[in-house]
Design an enzyme around this catalytic site. Structure first.
Site, mmCIF file in Angstrom:
data_model
loop_
_atom_site.group_PDB
_atom_site.id
_atom_site.type_symbol
_atom_site.label_atom_id
_atom_site.label_comp_id
_atom_site.label_asym_id
_atom_site.label_seq_id
_atom_site.Cartn_x
_atom_site.Cartn_y
_atom_site.Cartn_z
ATOM 1 N N SER A 146 4.494 7.544 -0.573
ATOM 2 C CA SER A 146 4.913 6.787 0.607
ATOM 3 C C SER A 146 4.591 5.320 0.389
ATOM 4 O O SER A 146 3.695 4.981 -0.387
ATOM 5 C CB SER A 146 4.225 7.307 1.870
ATOM 6 O OG SER A 146 2.829 7.073 1.824
ATOM 7 N N MET A 180 0.845 -1.193 0.000
ATOM 8 C CA MET A 180 0.000 0.000 0.000
ATOM 9 C C MET A 180 0.873 1.233 0.000
ATOM 10 O O MET A 180 1.977 1.223 0.538
ATOM 11 C CB MET A 180 -0.913 0.015 1.219
ATOM 12 C CG MET A 180 -1.978 1.111 1.144
ATOM 13 S SD MET A 180 -2.519 1.660 2.764
ATOM 14 C CE MET A 180 -1.154 2.738 3.212
ATOM 15 N N CYS A 181 0.357 2.293 -0.575
ATOM 16 C CA CYS A 181 1.140 3.514 -0.656
ATOM 17 C C CYS A 181 0.239 4.731 -0.524
ATOM 18 O O CYS A 181 -0.978 4.647 -0.651
ATOM 19 C CB CYS A 181 1.881 3.586 -1.990
ATOM 20 S SG CYS A 181 2.947 2.160 -2.290
ATOM 21 N N GLY A 182 0.875 5.854 -0.268
ATOM 22 C CA GLY A 182 0.178 7.125 -0.287
ATOM 23 C C GLY A 182 0.560 7.886 -1.537
ATOM 24 O O GLY A 182 1.732 7.905 -1.945
#
Length: 525
Positions: free
Chosen positions: A70, A1-3
Site C-alpha cells: 500500500s 510511506m507504504c505498507g
C-alpha cells in the site's frame, strides 16, 4: 510511506501470476486472496490502512511469492508498489530517504530501484541497503540468487516483523495484529532468506551499534560550541524532513506535530517554523497542526481539559504563536472520552502486538488517538469548533530523552552508569518504542518523522557531547533558550505522555503496574 506484506510459500501450487491494483478509496474489510493463506488475508486490512492512496497484490508463480503493498504518496512522481526492477529484483520500500543524491523532485523508491539497476561488478543488494540514509523498512527479492532480503533502518524507525513457519514459509509485514507467530525485526539487521536452502541469515548489519562518549567537561568550557553544533544538525534534520513533503493531495500539505507542550516537541515546532519562514508563501500562511491528546480518566476524575499536558500545551502553543506570527499554528485539542477509550482499547492492543504490557497500551493508545487527529480548535473567546487534522506527515520529539538523559531515573546516576544507560537506550529504541509507535500511528494513514533520530543528530549526540551535558537534557535546554527563545518552555520538567495525557491507570486497580501483562483478549476486528 507504504505498507509491506510478503509471503513466500514453497508448497503453494495454486499460485497464479497476477497483478491486481486497488485504487484510492477501496475498502479492505472483507478482502480475501483465493490462493493465499488465512494469515495473509487477515493482515491485508492492516497493510491497506497504512497507505490509503494505492494498494496492489502481485503474485509470481515461479518464485512462489505474493506481495501486498500500500502507498501513502509523499514524494513525486507518484510511484506504485511493489516495484518490478527489470524482472531481476522485486522491491517493497516503506519510508523516507535523505541521501544527498536525492533531489526534492526525486522519488526515493525509484532511487533504490535505480541503484539496483546500476549495480557495479562486485556489488550486491547488501551494498545498496548499507548506503541508505533515512527512516525505512524494505523487502527485496533477487531473482538470480533466489534470496529475499528484508529489514529496518539502523535505528528502526519503521516497523517490520517476520515469521518462518515449520513448513519453511516466510511472512514479512509492517504490522500483523495477532495473526500467526511473528517477531519484530531488529533495527539495522539485514535479514537474508535463501529460498533454495530455506535458511535465514541475520548476521549482517547496516550499521554498527552507537557508543556514547564518556568525556566529561566539568568547567562547561565547550557548552557554547556544542550547543551551536547541536542546533545546526537539528535544524538540518528538520529542514530535510520538511522539504521532502509532497503529498498527492494539496489539502494534506499542513505539517502536524505530536504535541505535549514540553521541550522536545516545542523545539521541533520552532525549528519547523524557522524552515517554513525561509520560503515566500503567496497563498497564505503555512499551517502547523499541534496534536494534543488528553483522556477522560475515571480513576482521577479528570476531564481532558484538566490534564497536565493540555494545560501545558495551551501555554506552549501561545508562546510559539507569538514567536512565529507568520505561521498559522493551530492547537488541535484531541479529547478522548472514557467510552471511546474502551471502544478502541481491544483494537489498539491487537495493533501493537507483540507488545502486551499496561505501559505499552497507555502509550500506544495515546498516539493512536493523537495521530487520528479528531479534535477541537478553541478561539480567543473560548468557543470550541470541531476540527479534523489535514496533515499526513507527523513530527515527533521521540529520541530526545534517550540522547540527552531526560528520564527521571537518570538524574542521580554516576557518569559511567549514565554512559551505559544512554548507550542501551539509543541502541534499543527500535524495540522499546519505535515498532509499537509506528504500528499504531501509521494505521491512521499518516507517516511519522523523528528529527532527533536523524543519523547525523545521533552521531553528534553520542560521540561529541560530554556526558555531564546530558543530565536532565541540559544541552537541549541550552539550545532551546539560546537559539529558539523558548526560555519558559525549556524549564518545564519531563512528563511521560501516559501521565501527562492521563492515558495510564484508568481504573481503580491499585495493584496495576506498567510492566504488568495485559489481561484483555485481543480483538482483531
Amino acid at each position: 510511506m507504504c505498507g509491506i506484506l510478503l509471503h513466500y510459500c514453497p508448497n503453494n501450487n495454486y499460485l497464479n501470476d497476477e497483478l491486481i491494483e486497488f485504487p484510492e478509496g477501496t475498502e479492505f474489510g472483507d478482502t480475501t486472496c483465493t490462493n493465499e493463506s488465512s494469515i495473509f488475508n487477515k493482515i491485508i486490512p492492516y497493510i491497506a490502512a497504512r497507505g490509503p492512496n494505492y494498494s496492489s497484490l502481485r503474485a509470481v508463480k515461479a518464485y512462489r511469492i505474493s506481495w501486498f503493498s500500500s502507498v501513502l504518496s509523499l514524494r513525486q512522481p507518484f510511484t506504485k508498489q511493489s516495484i518490478n526492477v527489470d524482472d531481476r529484483y522485486f522491491l517493497q520500500f516503506n519510508g523516507e530517504l535523505y541521501n544527498k543524491e536525492i533531489s526534492q523532485g526525486d522519488n526515493d523508491s525509484l532511487y533504490i530501484a535505480s541503484m539496483l539497476q546500476n549495480l557495479k561488478e562486485g556489488m550486491g543488494v547488501i551494498d545498496v541497503i548499507k548506503s541508505l540514509e533515512g527512516e525505512y523498512a524494505y523487502t527485496i527479492y533477487d531473482v538470480n540468487s533466489s534470496k529475499l532480503y528484508f529489514g529496518r533502518d539502523p535505528i528502526g524507525r519503521r516497523s517490520l516483523s517476520y515469521s518462518v513457519t515449520p513448513d519453511n514459509e516466510l511472512y514479512v509485514a509492517s504490522v500483523t495484529g495477532s495473526a500467526g507467530s511473528f517477531q519484530d525485526c531488529i533495527g539495522g539487521v539485514i535479514y537474508e532468506y535463501d529460498t533454495r536452502t530455506k535458511l535465514l541469515n541475520s548476521n549482517q548489519r547496516s550499521h554498527l551499534p552507537y557508543e556514547v562518549t564518556s568525556e566529561i567537561d566539568l568547567n562547561f568550557t565547550s557548552l557554547s560550541e556544542v550547543s551551536k553544533n547541536l542546533y545546526a544538525v537539528l535544524r538540518d534534520s528538520v529542514k530535510k524532513r520538511v522539504e521532502s513533503i509532497h503529498p498527492r493531495h494539496i489539502e494534506n500539505s499542513p505539517i502536524a506535530v505530536l504535541f505535549s507542550g514540553g521541550i522536545d516537541c516545542s523545539v521541533i515546532v520552532a525549528l519547523i517554523c524557522e524552515v517554513l519562514q525561509e520560503n515566500d508563501y503567496k497563498c497564505g500562511k503555512p499551517v502547523i497542526e499541534l496534536l494534543n491528546v488528553s483522556f477522560e480518566n475515571p480513576r482521577t476524575g479528570l476531564f481532558p481539559s484538566d490534564t497536565p499536558d493540555r494545560k501545558l500545551s495551551i501555554n506552549s502553543a501561545k508562546t510559539l504563536q507569538n514567536l512565529y506570527p507568520n505561521v498559522d499554528i493551530k492547537l488541535v485539542e484531541v479529547d478522548v472520552p472514557y467510552d471511546e477509550y474502551l471502544k478502541w482499547k481491544p483494537f489498539v492492543i491487537n495493533l501493537m502486538y507483540p507488545k502486551q504490557t499496561e505501559m505499552d497500551l497507555s502509550i500506544a493508545i495515546a498516539f493512536f488517538f493523537a495521530s487520528r487527529g479528531r479534535g477541537f480548535l478553541t478561539s480567543l473567546n473560548g468557543e470550541r469548533t470541531p476540527y479534523q487534522r489535514h496533515g499526513i506527515v507527523l513530527f515527533s520529539g521521540l529520541g530526545a530523552d534517550e540522547l540527552y538523559g531526560g528520564y527521571h531515573k537518570f538524574a542521580n546516576k554516576p557518569p559511567h552508569e549514565l554512559v551505559e544507560e544512554l548507550t542501551r537506550q539509543i541502541n534499543n529504541i527500535y524495540d522499546r518504542n519505535l515498532n509499537r509507535d509506528d504500528k499504531v500511528i501509521a494505521h491512521n494513514g499518516v507517516e511519522v518523522r523523528y528529527p532527533f533520530l536523524d543519523e547525523y543528530v545521533i552521531k553528534l549526540s553520542t560521540a561529541e557531547i560530554p556526558i555531564n551535558f546530558k543530565v536532565n537534557k541540559l544541552i537541549l535546554r541550552k539550545v532551546a533558550s539560546q537559539y529558539l527563545k523558548l526560555d519558559g518552555i525549556s524549564s518545564e520538567p519531563k512528563r511521560a505522555i501516559q501521565f501527562g495525557a492521563k492515558s495510564a491507570k484508568m481504573t481503580k486497580d491499585g495493584n496495576k503496574h506498567g510492566t504488568d501483562l495485559l489481561k484483555e483478549n485481543r480483538n482483531c476486528s
